[in-house]
Each structure stands twice: as structure tokens, then as C-alpha cells.
Design a protein around this motif. Structure first.
Motif, PDB file in Angstrom:
ATOM      1  N   THR A   1      18.965   7.575  10.831  1.00  0.00           N
ATOM      2  CA  THR A   1      18.000   6.508  10.567  1.00  0.00           C
ATOM      3  C   THR A   1      16.716   7.098  10.001  1.00  0.00           C
ATOM      4  O   THR A   1      16.282   8.185  10.384  1.00  0.00           O
ATOM      5  N   ILE A   2      16.118   6.369   9.098  1.00  0.00           N
ATOM      6  CA  ILE A   2      14.854   6.782   8.488  1.00  0.00           C
ATOM      7  C   ILE A   2      13.714   6.476   9.456  1.00  0.00           C
ATOM      8  O   ILE A   2      13.691   5.413  10.094  1.00  0.00           O
ATOM      9  N   PRO A   3      12.755   7.384   9.625  1.00  0.00           N
ATOM     10  CA  PRO A   3      11.620   7.118  10.516  1.00  0.00           C
ATOM     11  C   PRO A   3      10.890   5.830  10.132  1.00  0.00           C
ATOM     12  O   PRO A   3      10.916   5.408   8.973  1.00  0.00           O
ATOM     13  N   THR A   4      10.221   5.246  11.113  1.00  0.00           N
ATOM     14  CA  THR A   4       9.527   3.988  10.843  1.00  0.00           C
ATOM     15  C   THR A   4       8.285   4.188   9.979  1.00  0.00           C
ATOM     16  O   THR A   4       7.855   3.263   9.278  1.00  0.00           O
ATOM     17  N   HIS A   5       7.701   5.377  10.020  1.00  0.00           N
ATOM     18  CA  HIS A   5       6.539   5.688   9.192  1.00  0.00           C
ATOM     19  C   HIS A   5       6.895   6.853   8.274  1.00  0.00           C
ATOM     20  O   HIS A   5       7.351   7.899   8.746  1.00  0.00           O
ATOM     21  N   VAL A   6       6.677   6.655   6.978  1.00  0.00           N
ATOM     22  CA  VAL A   6       7.111   7.638   5.991  1.00  0.00           C
ATOM     23  C   VAL A   6       5.985   7.923   5.005  1.00  0.00           C
ATOM     24  O   VAL A   6       5.291   7.010   4.551  1.00  0.00           O
ATOM     25  N   MET A   7       5.825   9.197   4.667  1.00  0.00           N
ATOM     26  CA  MET A   7       4.848   9.630   3.671  1.00  0.00           C
ATOM     27  C   MET A   7       5.574   9.979   2.381  1.00  0.00           C
ATOM     28  O   MET A   7       6.500  10.794   2.380  1.00  0.00           O
ATOM     29  N   PHE A   8       5.170   9.372   1.300  1.00  0.00           N
ATOM     30  CA  PHE A   8       5.783   9.590  -0.008  1.00  0.00           C
ATOM     31  C   PHE A   8       4.700  10.130  -0.931  1.00  0.00           C
ATOM     32  O   PHE A   8       3.950   9.383  -1.530  1.00  0.00           O
ATOM     33  N   GLY A   9       4.599  11.442  -1.002  1.00  0.00           N
ATOM     34  CA  GLY A   9       3.593  12.065  -1.842  1.00  0.00           C
ATOM     35  C   GLY A   9       4.169  12.468  -3.186  1.00  0.00           C
ATOM     36  O   GLY A   9       5.385  12.568  -3.360  1.00  0.00           O
ATOM     37  N   GLY A  10       3.296  12.709  -4.144  1.00  0.00           N
ATOM     38  CA  GLY A  10       3.753  13.144  -5.455  1.00  0.00           C
ATOM     39  C   GLY A  10       2.667  12.957  -6.491  1.00  0.00           C
ATOM     40  O   GLY A  10       1.643  12.317  -6.244  1.00  0.00           O
ATOM     41  N   SER A  11       2.902  13.518  -7.652  1.00  0.00           N
ATOM     42  CA  SER A  11       1.921  13.369  -8.735  1.00  0.00           C
ATOM     43  C   SER A  11       1.919  11.952  -9.301  1.00  0.00           C
ATOM     44  O   SER A  11       0.882  11.452  -9.737  1.00  0.00           O
ATOM     45  N   PHE A  12       3.094  11.316  -9.350  1.00  0.00           N
ATOM     46  CA  PHE A  12       3.237   9.988  -9.950  1.00  0.00           C
ATOM     47  C   PHE A  12       2.556   9.983 -11.317  1.00  0.00           C
ATOM     48  O   PHE A  12       1.649   9.205 -11.578  1.00  0.00           O
TER      49      PHE A  12
END
Length: 202
Positions: free
Chosen positions: A6-17
Motif C-alpha cells: 500500500t502507498i503511504p497516506t502522505h507522499v512527497m513528489f519532488g522534481g524539477s518539473f
């Protein structure tokens, strides 16, 4: 260390975008659909593994706020406001404190990043604090050795576009590459590219 189901309830999605593209938004929607209750999208001021970005931080942040339009998603300016390259460990600590969360955060990475994961600042601490949410990437085999040292979730995923392909297409003036961008920002991205080409800033 175990693979989690299961994916955690809080997720950090970092990147240059740099810029945010349809693959990024598809990843975010997948995370929200698979259990993330709060997804923190954090554009970097400058990636620790890069020397420059194609687009300035202010544009990348504004475009991210347009592209990641979902009640579960928060686009954070934490790293950009610092005005410097910021290790993921520092951003993770900030988010933990900001929302008073005691559970492990998820950190989104592509499978292509696994080989250099041990080079991340504070990796030994980071791997104790986080679950790595690993998105499959075409032509990048799974690094089984590093996966044995971390808690992770594996996400099967395919997108025909990559950030590198998008940037290269823009630099070459190939308008068809705009199909890889959200229609809400595609025109502005293209105009920014044309303006900079006219000023010989590429």
C-alpha cells in the motif's frame, strides 16, 4: 527491507518539473487513486544532480500549480523559496513538522534513480524515515541490490514522454512535442521557448 503493498497516506513528489508534463500529472493521479490522502508536489529550485534548469523556478512553480489541480494535492514552494538546492531529507523533515505527521512519508522516485539513490544526502537517515514509491521506467531494469536496503512500493507505469525528451523537443523547436504537456500550459511554454530563442538565450 520489505516491499509494501500500500502507498503511504502522505507522499512527497519532488522534481524539477522542467516543465511539468503529462507523465507527471498521470503519476500524481495514480498516487491519489491508490491511497495517497495528501500528495505534496515540491518543485526544486535546482536539483542536487543538475547544474541548471531550462525554465526559471517561478515559471515551473506556477505551471505546477496549474497542472496538479486536485484537492488531495498541495504544491509546495518550500525548496524554491529557499533559493538553493535542497536535499530531500530537509524537505521531508519540513513536511513532517508542518503537518505534525508521525508516520512514514512516501517519496516518489523513478526506477532510473535507484542506481544513484545511495548518493542522496543523508541516505542512511532518509531510508529509515521514508517509503520509496518507485515508478517503473522503460529500459531501466530494477536495481535489486538497492531495493533490499529500503522500504518501497513498486508502481507499474508507462508514459511515452520523459522530461529529457520534452526539453530536447522544445530546444529543437519541434511543436509536436507539446502533446506531452497539459493543454493549460502548453501555449505559454511554447511562447516562452520562442521568446528565448528570439533573444538567443538558448
Amino acid at each position: 527491507m520489505p516491499q509494501l503493498t500500500t502507498i503511504p497516506t502522505h507522499v512527497m513528489f519532488g522534481g524539477s518539473f522542467d516543465p511539468p508534463h503529462v507523465g507527471h500529472s498521470a503519476m500524481a493521479e495514480r498516487l491519489c487513486a491508490c491511497g495517497a490522502q495528501r500528495l505534496f508536489v515540491v518543485p526544486t529550485f535546482l536539483s542536487p544532480f543538475k547544474t541548471q534548469s531550462l525554465f526559471c523556478a517561478e515559471l515551473r512553480l506556477r505551471w505546477a500549480k496549474i497542472v496538479f489541480a486536485n484537492p488531495k494535492i498541495v504544491v509546495s514552494d518550500f525548496e524554491i523559496a529557499r533559493g538553493a538546492s535542497t536535499p530531500s531529507l530537509h524537505t521531508l523533515d519540513y513536511l513532517h513538522h508542518a503537518i505534525a505527521n508521525t508516520q512514514k512519508f512516501g517519496i516518489v522516485i523513478g526506477a532510473d534513480q535507484l542506481a544513484r539513490l545511495h548518493e542522496w544526502f543523508g541516505f542512511e537517515i532518509l531510508r529509515q524515515k521514508a517509503v520509496f514509491v518507485v515508478f517503473a521506467r522503460p529500459n531501466f531494469p530494477c536495481d535489486a541490490a538497492i531495493l533490499q536496503t529500503i522500504d518501497f512500493c513498486w508502481v507499474d507505469f508507462f508514459c511515452p514522454y520523459s522530461s529529457t525528451q520534452i526539453r530536447q523537443g522544445l530546444l529543437e523547436g519541434r511543436r509536436e512535442i507539446l502533446r506531452g504537456l497539459d493543454s493549460r500550459i502548453a501555449h505559454e511554454v511554447w511562447q516562452e521557448v520562442l521568446g528565448r530563442r528570439d533573444k538567443n538565450k538558448f
